[in-house]
Write a protein that holds these residues in place. Sequence first.
Motif, PDB file in Angstrom:
ATOM      1  N   HIS A   1       4.687  -3.322   4.648  1.00 46.67           N
ATOM      2  CA  HIS A   1       4.122  -4.625   4.276  1.00 46.67           C
ATOM      3  C   HIS A   1       2.954  -4.919   5.196  1.00 46.67           C
ATOM      4  O   HIS A   1       3.127  -4.973   6.415  1.00 46.67           O
TER       5      HIS A   1
ATOM      6  N   GLU B   1       2.446  -0.831  -8.715  1.00 45.31           N
ATOM      7  CA  GLU B   1       3.839  -0.968  -9.151  1.00 45.31           C
ATOM      8  C   GLU B   1       4.121  -2.448  -9.350  1.00 45.31           C
ATOM      9  O   GLU B   1       3.770  -3.269  -8.494  1.00 45.31           O
TER      10      GLU B   1
ATOM     11  N   THR C   1       9.840  -0.428   6.442  1.00 46.82           N
ATOM     12  CA  THR C   1      11.221  -0.027   6.194  1.00 46.82           C
ATOM     13  C   THR C   1      11.261   1.097   5.170  1.00 46.82           C
ATOM     14  O   THR C   1      10.234   1.615   4.756  1.00 46.82           O
ATOM     15  N   CYS C   2      12.457   1.427   4.782  1.00 46.12           N
ATOM     16  CA  CYS C   2      12.670   2.537   3.878  1.00 46.12           C
ATOM     17  C   CYS C   2      13.771   2.152   2.900  1.00 46.12           C
ATOM     18  O   CYS C   2      14.657   1.361   3.248  1.00 46.12           O
TER      19      CYS C   2
ATOM     20  N   ASN D   1       1.715  -4.018  -5.054  1.00 48.49           N
ATOM     21  CA  ASN D   1       2.359  -2.802  -4.563  1.00 48.49           C
ATOM     22  C   ASN D   1       1.498  -1.613  -4.935  1.00 48.49           C
ATOM     23  O   ASN D   1       1.167  -1.437  -6.103  1.00 48.49           O
TER      24      ASN D   1
ATOM     25  N   LYS E   1       3.572   1.783  -0.646  1.00 50.10           N
ATOM     26  CA  LYS E   1       4.811   2.552  -0.769  1.00 50.10           C
ATOM     27  C   LYS E   1       4.496   4.033  -0.779  1.00 50.10           C
ATOM     28  O   LYS E   1       3.502   4.462  -1.367  1.00 50.10           O
TER      29      LYS E   1
ATOM     30  N   VAL F   1       8.323   1.713   2.787  1.00 48.44           N
ATOM     31  CA  VAL F   1       7.666   0.477   2.362  1.00 48.44           C
ATOM     32  C   VAL F   1       6.956  -0.135   3.562  1.00 48.44           C
ATOM     33  O   VAL F   1       7.588  -0.411   4.583  1.00 48.44           O
TER      34      VAL F   1
END
Lengths: 373, 151, 364
Positions: B70, B20, B57-58, B27, B83, B68
């Motif tokens: 990292h 992405e 996180t989201c 990504n 992701k 997401v």
Amino acid sequence: MSLLGENFMTEEGEFVINMGPQHPSTHGVLHLKVWLDGETIKKVQPHLGYIHRSIEKMSERLSYRNFIYATSRMDYLSAHINNQACALAVEKGLQVEVPARAQAIRVLLAELTRLQSHQLWWGCTGLDLGAVTPFFYAFREREAIMEIFEETCGARLTQNFCVPGGVMYDVNPNFQKRVKDVMQQIKSKYREYEEILTGNVIFENRTKGVGYLSKEDAISFGVTGPTARASGISCDIRKWFPYDGYEKLDFEEVVMEGGDCYTRYMARIEEMKQSVHIIEQMIDNLPEGDIQGKTKNVIKLPKGEFYQKVETARGELGVYIVSDGAASPYRIKYRSPNFSNLSALETMSVGTKIGDLVAIMATIDLVIPDIDR
Amino acid sequence: MSNEELKLSLTAHYPEMVFEEGSEYINIVVGPSNFRNCIEQLRNEAAWKFDHLFCLTCVDWKTNFTMVYHLLSCTFKHQLVVKVKLTDVNNPEIETICDLWKGANFHEREVYDMFGVKFTNHPDLRRILLDEDWSGYPLRKNYVDVNMIEI
Amino acid sequence: MNQLLEISFSSLASSIHSWLSSAIANATILNVVEMAIAGVCLLVFLVPLCFVLGYMERKVAAFMQLRLGPNRVGPKGTLQIVADTVKLIFKEGLTPNASDKFLFNLAPIIVVVVSMLVMAPIAFAKNFQLWDLNIGVLYVTSISSIAVIGILMAGWSSYNKYSLLGAMRSGAQIVSYELSVGLSIISIVIMTGSLKISDIVMSQADGWWIFKGHLPIFISFVIFVIASTAEINRAPFDLSEAEQELTGGFHTEYSGMKFAMFLLAEYINLFVVSAMAATLFLGGWMPFHIGHWEAFNHIMDFIPSSLWFLGKTFAIIFIIMQFRWTFPRLRVDQLLNLEWKYLLPISMVNIILVTIMAIMGWYL
């Protein structure tokens, strides 16, 4: 069990104490549920959220200029560095050039922030271990730094000096002279610090070999900052992913092996010396020029995701902005250093005594609003 | 490894990998079914060694929840974003990774607290920041709080 | 000349006694009245003493911590403690609902009464002693160990987990450190051959024990100061009230006057411990004499004996206060290690040395 009544112990006969949310050594509203066997800790469970203000949700409704200042209230001891991280993230999206003078001012203030944060930490560590006097020694120097902030930024704690593209104003004309004076003062006091706390036999007994955090655990828990570097992980964002011109500066990353409270303590003390070193090499060559790059009044970031990490006094702060092209962020996530550092607390403290738990909390330097956000 | 090299080595390993654009990091988008295998390989493969999960996180995109992750390698210092799109917006569910990264425990609890994403096999999935009896998930875009005031 | 300056307590007491017996015929009532007078005298001495110690502690702390300390109420802040006491008197004395109310209220009284009882055999000046009983030091050690019962009572009855932990710590601590205190007192008893406080003081007429007792007595002195600091729960040994760990320990639930009583007891204990150290090792009210320097000795004699006693006592109090404001607190296992692995073996070996010294007469 029944001697003291039913509420005194759990049904399994465990002795549970609630440290906090009001407790002298949890530095705010941290609530630890501690399972004890005599004085020995069997299990620690943090209960968070006592000062959750949902800064992330608030930021979704604020403009890109405004959301920066909410972050001053997260890690209030690294307020300027938090602001810097947000400003950098927005600048990354706008791809705006930050003038050299603005960068230098930001870095100077960031290092002063780190210094005052570590000063406060040093005092509180002494306090937590039962030595009251270091606290006042630490505040003597910290106060001088706070006065510099007050003169330049107008605020002592929440400086709010960063804007997207630079800094808000130029520094006060007295700034350079005062900073140099304070650096001299701090350098002359290291010896005093070492005599009153570092070299003390009781202090060494209380911290050496206590609260061990292995390198593997530290990585696995996502521990960052001096806490991780004391476990031997090289993770200084200023070195590895430099921002605002840190790549041009000469300083050493403090990495130590040991992973106990004493190493964490020494790592922070060394970091203070490095901060002084950074400030001293910058203060005489502040570049001339603008203090703000060109930005529009209403900032709109292009569609995309922007992640900026900086090194606060406690570790790695990540600002993750998801933009859908509007004037306020679609989603903001703050990856706060204390949140991850706290999760390693149980590993460090199981099997130690209550007094050690306090020492461990002191040396991982928790700031609760940063955990709860 | 630089971003390009990393991309090459990832495509060599996973030919059907979806990338992405729109970020400084690489990504990759993984389906929820093979997410767990993929992230375990990313963590353990000697060439990548993404051993540091620095952010979890989201994002609520209304049509889906995007998890997401990292990742950073402490040895090579290369970074990657993984992701996972969870399309069931009413009952998002994903497998936990807190046995791989101990630090994911608290972060997953936070995501559960704020977005209502269920992490299967999570040892202690409770709300972390809000009260136990809070209704709704505040960071969802459709969350309505009667006490919220528009400034 | 010097004799005129010294007020003899026994002559004062006998004149009061003869005056009272002429006024009151009934012997029982006479006894009660005399006891009441003695008690009032003690209180009149103790309350200002605690004010002085409280003020001193604040000022010592302040000067060590780059502060000024109290400087608003009264001249140079001297009345600050009075103001604080007034505040404590007017505060609500809260008793937790789930606590054992009788024990909860009894505990501070026991702690204070015990510390006051220990004052009895202390020689404040020449011939100025409330009760010179022939087992003086034994009395002091045995009575002072009752204080731990008060602390345990406070911790147990508060119905608070922190209090309980603090009381348990305190129990372990006081019981252990009493051994070292006892052994270092015994070293003086061996040298003197008497348990009577006046005898111990008189034995130092030709030189204080700390000087003529050589190294073993000096070691005893150091051990006595360390162990008695621990016995009176002062920092760095204040584990039972460790604020940063147990939020106040055994007195977490106490407020108002009941809390003030613990504070009062702490200061009285501090004074008693320092007075004992001064009596046993530094010659009590004995002036400082050097061999045959007659002129010098005469000048020293001219200073009133009460000043000698108070000077020595306050010097030791000052040292103990400095401990408090410089050291971090020990951990509970380190505290017990220090006693059982270091202080106690050292004191035991030391006792043997002292005994050899006493038998061989290797002192002056």
